[in-house]
Design a protein around this motif. Sequence first.
Motif, PDB file in Angstrom:
ATOM      1  N   LYS A 154      35.728  35.040  29.483  1.00 34.69           N
ATOM      2  CA  LYS A 154      35.698  36.256  30.297  1.00 34.69           C
ATOM      3  C   LYS A 154      35.565  35.843  31.765  1.00 34.69           C
ATOM      4  CE  LYS A 154      34.445  40.240  27.710  1.00 34.69           C
ATOM      5  NZ  LYS A 154      33.710  41.498  27.736  1.00 34.69           N
ATOM      6  N   PRO A 155      36.536  36.220  32.548  1.00 34.24           N
ATOM      7  CA  PRO A 155      36.400  35.905  33.968  1.00 34.24           C
ATOM      8  C   PRO A 155      35.345  36.817  34.597  1.00 34.24           C
ATOM      9  CG  PRO A 155      38.556  36.879  33.516  1.00 34.24           C
ATOM     10  CD  PRO A 155      37.769  36.928  32.249  1.00 34.24           C
ATOM     11  N   THR A 156      34.068  36.514  34.315  1.00 39.40           N
ATOM     12  CA  THR A 156      32.972  37.412  34.700  1.00 39.40           C
ATOM     13  C   THR A 156      32.856  37.571  36.205  1.00 39.40           C
ATOM     14  OG1 THR A 156      31.593  35.492  34.364  1.00 39.40           O
ATOM     15  CG2 THR A 156      31.507  37.202  32.670  1.00 39.40           C
ATOM     16  N   PHE A 157      33.357  36.562  36.930  1.00 38.69           N
ATOM     17  CA  PHE A 157      33.239  36.647  38.392  1.00 38.69           C
ATOM     18  C   PHE A 157      33.970  37.866  38.958  1.00 38.69           C
ATOM     19  CE2 PHE A 157      37.173  34.299  37.824  1.00 38.69           C
ATOM     20  CZ  PHE A 157      37.982  34.817  38.810  1.00 38.69           C
ATOM     21  N   LYS A 158      34.936  38.368  38.189  1.00 39.34           N
ATOM     22  CA  LYS A 158      35.677  39.538  38.669  1.00 39.34           C
ATOM     23  C   LYS A 158      34.827  40.810  38.556  1.00 39.34           C
ATOM     24  CE  LYS A 158      40.011  38.572  36.588  1.00 39.34           C
ATOM     25  NZ  LYS A 158      41.328  39.115  36.243  1.00 39.34           N
ATOM     26  N   GLN A 159      33.758  40.730  37.818  1.00 40.98           N
ATOM     27  CA  GLN A 159      32.839  41.855  37.650  1.00 40.98           C
ATOM     28  C   GLN A 159      33.561  43.151  37.288  1.00 40.98           C
ATOM     29  OE1 GLN A 159      31.073  41.419  41.509  1.00 40.98           O
ATOM     30  NE2 GLN A 159      29.240  40.438  40.651  1.00 40.98           N
ATOM     31  N   GLY A 160      34.483  43.010  36.388  1.00 42.34           N
ATOM     32  CA  GLY A 160      35.190  44.195  35.908  1.00 42.34           C
ATOM     33  C   GLY A 160      36.222  44.743  36.881  1.00 42.34           C
ATOM     34  N   PHE A 179      44.279  35.709  36.663  1.00 39.43           N
ATOM     35  CA  PHE A 179      44.531  36.832  37.567  1.00 39.43           C
ATOM     36  C   PHE A 179      44.605  38.163  36.812  1.00 39.43           C
ATOM     37  CE2 PHE A 179      47.876  39.428  39.829  1.00 39.43           C
ATOM     38  CZ  PHE A 179      47.035  39.883  40.833  1.00 39.43           C
ATOM     39  N   LEU A 180      45.302  38.150  35.673  1.00 37.95           N
ATOM     40  CA  LEU A 180      45.578  39.414  34.992  1.00 37.95           C
ATOM     41  C   LEU A 180      44.493  39.829  34.005  1.00 37.95           C
ATOM     42  CD1 LEU A 180      49.351  38.833  34.145  1.00 37.95           C
ATOM     43  CD2 LEU A 180      48.459  40.353  35.913  1.00 37.95           C
ATOM     44  N   ALA A 181      43.822  38.845  33.403  1.00 41.78           N
ATOM     45  CA  ALA A 181      43.049  39.149  32.202  1.00 41.78           C
ATOM     46  C   ALA A 181      41.678  39.742  32.491  1.00 41.78           C
ATOM     47  CB  ALA A 181      42.885  37.886  31.367  1.00 41.78           C
ATOM     48  N   ASP A 182      41.305  40.714  31.655  1.00 44.80           N
ATOM     49  CA  ASP A 182      39.901  41.087  31.547  1.00 44.80           C
ATOM     50  C   ASP A 182      39.228  40.102  30.593  1.00 44.80           C
ATOM     51  OD1 ASP A 182      40.410  43.342  33.118  1.00 44.80           O
ATOM     52  OD2 ASP A 182      40.999  44.511  31.351  1.00 44.80           O
ATOM     53  N   ASP A 204      36.198  27.125  39.473  1.00 39.76           N
ATOM     54  CA  ASP A 204      35.488  26.574  38.317  1.00 39.76           C
ATOM     55  C   ASP A 204      36.172  26.963  37.016  1.00 39.76           C
ATOM     56  OD1 ASP A 204      33.704  25.657  40.163  1.00 39.76           O
ATOM     57  OD2 ASP A 204      32.263  27.324  39.877  1.00 39.76           O
ATOM     58  N   LEU A 205      36.539  28.240  36.952  1.00 41.08           N
ATOM     59  CA  LEU A 205      37.164  28.742  35.720  1.00 41.08           C
ATOM     60  C   LEU A 205      38.515  28.078  35.489  1.00 41.08           C
ATOM     61  CD1 LEU A 205      36.896  30.639  33.359  1.00 41.08           C
ATOM     62  CD2 LEU A 205      37.927  32.445  34.719  1.00 41.08           C
ATOM     63  N   GLU A 206      39.260  27.987  36.581  1.00 41.02           N
ATOM     64  CA  GLU A 206      40.581  27.362  36.442  1.00 41.02           C
ATOM     65  C   GLU A 206      40.436  25.912  35.983  1.00 41.02           C
ATOM     66  OE1 GLU A 206      43.335  28.149  39.556  1.00 41.02           O
ATOM     67  OE2 GLU A 206      44.818  26.760  38.767  1.00 41.02           O
ATOM     68  N   ARG A 207      39.440  25.224  36.545  1.00 39.35           N
ATOM     69  CA  ARG A 207      39.191  23.831  36.168  1.00 39.35           C
ATOM     70  C   ARG A 207      38.837  23.749  34.680  1.00 39.35           C
ATOM     71  NH1 ARG A 207      35.490  22.683  39.940  1.00 39.35           N
ATOM     72  NH2 ARG A 207      37.123  22.569  41.506  1.00 39.35           N
ATOM     73  N   HIS A 208      38.005  24.680  34.255  1.00 35.70           N
ATOM     74  CA  HIS A 208      37.580  24.686  32.856  1.00 35.70           C
ATOM     75  C   HIS A 208      38.778  24.902  31.908  1.00 35.70           C
ATOM     76  CE1 HIS A 208      35.305  25.489  29.258  1.00 35.70           C
ATOM     77  NE2 HIS A 208      35.833  26.700  29.154  1.00 35.70           N
ATOM     78  N   LYS A 244      46.950  38.381  44.681  1.00 36.53           N
ATOM     79  CA  LYS A 244      46.461  37.142  44.074  1.00 36.53           C
ATOM     80  C   LYS A 244      45.450  36.422  44.947  1.00 36.53           C
ATOM     81  CE  LYS A 244      48.695  34.699  40.990  1.00 36.53           C
ATOM     82  NZ  LYS A 244      49.668  33.754  40.408  1.00 36.53           N
ATOM     83  N   GLU A 245      45.615  36.516  46.280  1.00 32.44           N
ATOM     84  CA  GLU A 245      44.707  35.754  47.139  1.00 32.44           C
ATOM     85  C   GLU A 245      43.269  36.253  47.057  1.00 32.44           C
ATOM     86  OE1 GLU A 245      47.393  37.362  48.020  1.00 32.44           O
ATOM     87  OE2 GLU A 245      47.240  38.375  49.966  1.00 32.44           O
ATOM     88  N   GLN A 246      43.105  37.497  46.562  1.00 33.83           N
ATOM     89  CA  GLN A 246      41.740  38.001  46.414  1.00 33.83           C
ATOM     90  C   GLN A 246      40.908  37.120  45.488  1.00 33.83           C
ATOM     91  OE1 GLN A 246      43.250  41.945  45.321  1.00 33.83           O
ATOM     92  NE2 GLN A 246      41.835  42.824  46.801  1.00 33.83           N
ATOM     93  N   LEU A 247      41.564  36.502  44.546  1.00 35.54           N
ATOM     94  CA  LEU A 247      40.863  35.620  43.614  1.00 35.54           C
ATOM     95  C   LEU A 247      40.227  34.442  44.342  1.00 35.54           C
ATOM     96  CD1 LEU A 247      43.217  35.205  40.526  1.00 35.54           C
ATOM     97  CD2 LEU A 247      41.128  36.549  40.697  1.00 35.54           C
ATOM     98  N   LEU A 248      40.941  33.976  45.352  1.00 30.36           N
ATOM     99  CA  LEU A 248      40.505  32.746  46.020  1.00 30.36           C
ATOM    100  C   LEU A 248      39.194  32.927  46.773  1.00 30.36           C
ATOM    101  CD1 LEU A 248      44.010  31.621  47.321  1.00 30.36           C
ATOM    102  CD2 LEU A 248      42.767  30.759  45.334  1.00 30.36           C
TER     103      LEU A 248
END
Lengths: 282, 278
Positions: A235-241, A215-218, A258-262, A247-251
């Motif tokens: 890099k959580p690239t899905f956030k596109q910067g 949630f927090l990290a670039d 996928d990232l969380e699973r990884h 928090k629910e925006q992530l969902l």
Amino acid sequence: MTLQAPTTAAAPSGQPHLALEGVGKVFELRRNEHIEAIKDVSFTMQENEVCVILGPSGCGKSTVLRMVAGLESPSAGQLLLDGNPIHGPGRERGMVFQSYTSFDWLTVQDNVEYGMRLNGAGARERRERAAEFIELVGLTKFANAYPRQLSGGMKQRVAIARTLANDPALLLMDEPFGALDAQTRWHMQELMMSVVESTRTSVLMVTHDIEEAIFLADRIEFMSRHPGSVLEEIKPTFKQGQRFTRKEQLLDFPEYGDLERHVMKLMRQQGGDDATPAEQGA
Amino acid sequence: MSQNRQNPVGTRAQRGPWLEFLRPISTRESALLGLVIWVLFFVGWEVAAWRELVNPLLLPPPEQVLVSLYDLLVNRGFGVDIGVSILRILASFVAACIIAIPLGVLMGSFARIEGLFNPFVSAWRYLPAPAFIPILLAWFGTGEEPKLALLFLGVIWFLITLVMDHTRNVRDELIETAMTLGARRWQVLWTVIVPAVLPNILIAMRQMLAIAWTYLVIAEIIAATNGIGAVMWRARRFLDTDEILAGILVIGVLGLAFDLLFRWLYRILFPYLDRNGR
């Protein structure tokens, strides 16, 4: 404003804000008995970046953070802030701890003014700037309260406001929400996101909470154990910067899962089944 | 956390057993219970004296003690003796604090200073202060000096150790927070360690002042012509047990008064701590 962190002055473009180069740490347990807690940790951080060090218990992530703070010295390698080697603690690297560090004998207002007072800011500037940051963390109503009267989440907000009001070049956070209950914790994560956004602060944070990290990290530096070292840069690239304040925006992103699973898989491999008794250097 | 330690309002109907774990009592009940034990004590004393369970020469009834206390105060200048004793306590205690508190704080803050002084302080702590009386008398004669020195020696080593331990217990994170906010060494000491440890220093002072009274009486019995202890010792020669007991009573009352003074100071100086701090 007179509060200018001395080291931010002339960073040539392209130079990283923070750089760790082959950093290692050896602790002496007893005489002739050493343990290599950290080995060859290298990564860089850009200005305004939120970088999270994630890893299983005992991977030495707190030790890395403490070395950046200057509270521990590295046994090998070097740490550079804007190209200058880090020697000892300093106000340009303010730290927020997991345990509550509000000064009991000072009101919220005086707690937030504390750093500025040390560094010789004038009374008026102190007062105004403290009020500004107290408002930013939503504690204006409690400005004259003593820490004893505050909840855990509020004490952490005081600590964050106190550190930010001191205008650090880099905000260090060592599992800052680890002692809070689940609900307060995600409130604080959201609050921190909006504070960091509005102050454009660079943040280096340690956590073992995967959700919190994503949630927090670039950028996430994932550390392995025995000895602690950077295993993977994520890099959580899905956030596109983008940065989110809810928090629910992530969902909404399928890649989030996928990232969380990884990361979960990494965590299990690293931390998992040979659980160590104590978190080292925590 | 402190909430469930407070007395819930309106739970009177729901009465638990008289002795209950983790159940605080009201200030009023606490005062009342404190009074009960004293009333029982005096009634017991009165009865023992009245029924002559013990030799009245050895144990006069409480009212006779009060009468002799009045006589001592009004006709025989006992007030001056009390004043002398209090001055001795204060002078030596203040002197001990002036050295012990800064030294204890420094020892608790810096391992090198602790390393230097602690072996010395620990050794002295194990020596009973009264063991020094003969040498103190030899050195200083029978003036005020040996008494003050005894009180000083009786208090200082323990006070240093208590202050050092409390200082060492100041949480590392508080010190580290200050350092990452830009505090220099003396700033950490003055703006974090000292304010953090001050409440505990006051508690340590309160405890050590009680010890000072012990040494005061010893000092005054052995080598003094005035002071509460000297009056009591003189009374012993004539078996004036009522006067001895009057002296004990005065010491008890004074001890209690100083204790209350410290509790009051604690509340005034540290309003930010829990009201029922310690």
